[in-house]
Scaffold this active site. Sequence first.
Site, PDB file in Angstrom:
ATOM      1  N   LYS A  13       0.837  -1.215   0.000  1.00  0.00           N
ATOM      2  CA  LYS A  13       0.000   0.000   0.000  1.00  0.00           C
ATOM      3  C   LYS A  13       0.868   1.261   0.000  1.00  0.00           C
ATOM      4  O   LYS A  13       0.619   2.192  -0.762  1.00  0.00           O
ATOM      5  CB  LYS A  13      -0.926   0.044   1.226  1.00  0.00           C
ATOM      6  CG  LYS A  13      -1.881  -1.124   1.331  1.00  0.00           C
ATOM      7  CD  LYS A  13      -2.851  -0.970   2.502  1.00  0.00           C
ATOM      8  CE  LYS A  13      -2.205  -0.945   3.863  1.00  0.00           C
ATOM      9  NZ  LYS A  13      -1.528  -2.190   4.264  1.00  0.00           N
ATOM     10  N   ARG A  88      -9.217   1.188   9.249  1.00  0.00           N
ATOM     11  CA  ARG A  88      -8.756  -0.151   9.594  1.00  0.00           C
ATOM     12  C   ARG A  88      -9.794  -0.917  10.392  1.00  0.00           C
ATOM     13  O   ARG A  88      -9.569  -2.068  10.756  1.00  0.00           O
ATOM     14  CB  ARG A  88      -7.486  -0.041  10.421  1.00  0.00           C
ATOM     15  CG  ARG A  88      -6.287  -0.721   9.735  1.00  0.00           C
ATOM     16  CD  ARG A  88      -5.128  -0.457  10.571  1.00  0.00           C
ATOM     17  NE  ARG A  88      -3.912  -1.125  10.369  1.00  0.00           N
ATOM     18  CZ  ARG A  88      -2.841  -0.568   9.818  1.00  0.00           C
ATOM     19  NH1 ARG A  88      -2.911   0.603   9.246  1.00  0.00           N
ATOM     20  NH2 ARG A  88      -1.701  -1.211   9.819  1.00  0.00           N
ATOM     21  N   ARG A 127      11.789  -5.811   3.982  1.00  0.00           N
ATOM     22  CA  ARG A 127      11.667  -4.367   4.234  1.00  0.00           C
ATOM     23  C   ARG A 127      12.584  -3.961   5.390  1.00  0.00           C
ATOM     24  O   ARG A 127      13.269  -2.945   5.317  1.00  0.00           O
ATOM     25  CB  ARG A 127      10.207  -4.023   4.564  1.00  0.00           C
ATOM     26  CG  ARG A 127      10.003  -2.562   4.931  1.00  0.00           C
ATOM     27  CD  ARG A 127       8.576  -2.128   4.771  1.00  0.00           C
ATOM     28  NE  ARG A 127       7.725  -2.572   5.868  1.00  0.00           N
ATOM     29  CZ  ARG A 127       6.398  -2.430   5.897  1.00  0.00           C
ATOM     30  NH1 ARG A 127       5.782  -1.885   4.875  1.00  0.00           N
ATOM     31  NH2 ARG A 127       5.691  -2.842   6.918  1.00  0.00           N
ATOM     32  N   ARG A 139      11.587  -0.409  11.484  1.00  0.00           N
ATOM     33  CA  ARG A 139      10.359  -0.371  12.278  1.00  0.00           C
ATOM     34  C   ARG A 139      10.372  -1.495  13.309  1.00  0.00           C
ATOM     35  O   ARG A 139      10.638  -2.645  12.976  1.00  0.00           O
ATOM     36  CB  ARG A 139       9.146  -0.548  11.349  1.00  0.00           C
ATOM     37  CG  ARG A 139       8.800   0.700  10.589  1.00  0.00           C
ATOM     38  CD  ARG A 139       7.685   0.449   9.605  1.00  0.00           C
ATOM     39  NE  ARG A 139       6.497  -0.144  10.209  1.00  0.00           N
ATOM     40  CZ  ARG A 139       5.338  -0.277   9.569  1.00  0.00           C
ATOM     41  NH1 ARG A 139       5.226   0.152   8.318  1.00  0.00           N
ATOM     42  NH2 ARG A 139       4.323  -0.830  10.172  1.00  0.00           N
ATOM     43  N   ARG A 150      -0.048  -8.436  13.887  1.00  0.00           N
ATOM     44  CA  ARG A 150      -0.572  -7.451  12.930  1.00  0.00           C
ATOM     45  C   ARG A 150      -1.515  -8.125  11.914  1.00  0.00           C
ATOM     46  O   ARG A 150      -2.545  -7.576  11.544  1.00  0.00           O
ATOM     47  CB  ARG A 150       0.582  -6.759  12.193  1.00  0.00           C
ATOM     48  CG  ARG A 150       1.373  -5.842  13.111  1.00  0.00           C
ATOM     49  CD  ARG A 150       2.699  -5.415  12.516  1.00  0.00           C
ATOM     50  NE  ARG A 150       2.547  -4.579  11.342  1.00  0.00           N
ATOM     51  CZ  ARG A 150       3.506  -4.374  10.449  1.00  0.00           C
ATOM     52  NH1 ARG A 150       4.686  -4.943  10.588  1.00  0.00           N
ATOM     53  NH2 ARG A 150       3.296  -3.590   9.422  1.00  0.00           N
TER      54      ARG A 150
HETATM   55  P1  AMP Z   1       1.102   0.705   9.258  1.00  0.00           P
HETATM   56  O1  AMP Z   1       2.271   1.610   9.039  1.00  0.00           O
HETATM   57  O2  AMP Z   1      -0.103   1.110   8.465  1.00  0.00           O
HETATM   58  O3  AMP Z   1       1.452  -0.752   9.073  1.00  0.00           O
HETATM   59  O4  AMP Z   1       0.664   0.880  10.797  1.00  0.00           O
HETATM   60  C1  AMP Z   1       1.560   0.586  11.839  1.00  0.00           C
HETATM   61  C2  AMP Z   1       0.804   0.505  13.146  1.00  0.00           C
HETATM   62  O5  AMP Z   1       0.200   1.766  13.430  1.00  0.00           O
HETATM   63  C3  AMP Z   1      -0.354  -0.490  13.176  1.00  0.00           C
HETATM   64  O6  AMP Z   1       0.077  -1.815  13.470  1.00  0.00           O
HETATM   65  C4  AMP Z   1      -1.220   0.091  14.296  1.00  0.00           C
HETATM   66  O7  AMP Z   1      -0.652  -0.150  15.569  1.00  0.00           O
HETATM   67  C5  AMP Z   1      -1.092   1.585  14.030  1.00  0.00           C
HETATM   68  N1  AMP Z   1      -2.114   2.062  13.083  1.00  0.00           N
HETATM   69  C6  AMP Z   1      -1.888   2.610  11.846  1.00  0.00           C
HETATM   70  N2  AMP Z   1      -3.037   2.969  11.277  1.00  0.00           N
HETATM   71  C7  AMP Z   1      -4.020   2.634  12.153  1.00  0.00           C
HETATM   72  C8  AMP Z   1      -5.436   2.736  12.121  1.00  0.00           C
HETATM   73  N3  AMP Z   1      -6.088   3.258  11.055  1.00  0.00           N
HETATM   74  N4  AMP Z   1      -6.128   2.300  13.212  1.00  0.00           N
HETATM   75  C9  AMP Z   1      -5.496   1.792  14.286  1.00  0.00           C
HETATM   76  N5  AMP Z   1      -4.168   1.637  14.363  1.00  0.00           N
HETATM   77  C10 AMP Z   1      -3.413   2.068  13.313  1.00  0.00           C
END
Ligand code: AMP
Length: 192
Positions: A13, A88, A127, A139, A150
């Site tokens: 994404k 999400r 990554r 990360r 996740r």
């Molecule tokens: P991402 O970079 O999108 O993989 O997000 C990393 C982490 O941020 C996720 O595992 C959640 O802990 C938090 N996170 C990101 N976006 C959301 C969302 N829309 N709702 C809840 N938690 C989020």
Amino acid sequence: MRLILLGPPGAGKGTQAQRLCDIYGIIQLSTGDMLRAAVSAGTDIGLKAKGLMEAGELVPDTLVIQIVDERTNQPDAQKGFILDGFPRTVAQAEALDVMLLAKKLKLNAVIELKVDETKLIDRIIKRASDAKAAGHPVRKDDDADVFKTRLLAYHQQTAPLSAYYAGKGSLKTVDGMESVDDVTAALKEILG
Ligand code: AMP
């Protein structure tokens, strides 16, 4: 143009959102990036989110809804945006509907990147090693154990969004296992 990209962690994404932003001159709104920035800056939101993010769990809906609401009001979001990692949960999707209605905005598309989940862990590990090799921060949640949490959060809380948007007739899907260029081409074809 306003677009949602759906798909599990590691589906591509973020990579595709960056490319589409360059092509269409819009901005990427990644709630993950915004939360990581909040954690680094030590803001109230960052302090609330840190532990949950490191454990691979979702942060509370109210926090991310507030972040997206504020961010979409900023001048650089007026030409359009790609939501990457938001919504999400169904509650977030419903809040987004209310938010867009209040701002008199409409979504152009909701596109899901379909991927073979058995390959995702390899992408995540790559990554992390690419980031390390490039001297970038790795990360904390790009780790095999946290990735399982996740993916579970994705199945339990995010996957139902496909039905939510399909029910509204706005869901399109793209094969996210193709090359990065081919996925971009497929997205462009949908977006016109
Ligand atoms: P991402 O970079 O999108 O993989 O997000 C990393 C982490 O941020 C996720 O595992 C959640 O802990 C938090 N996170 C990101 N976006 C959301 C969302 N829309 N709702 C809840 N938690 C989020």
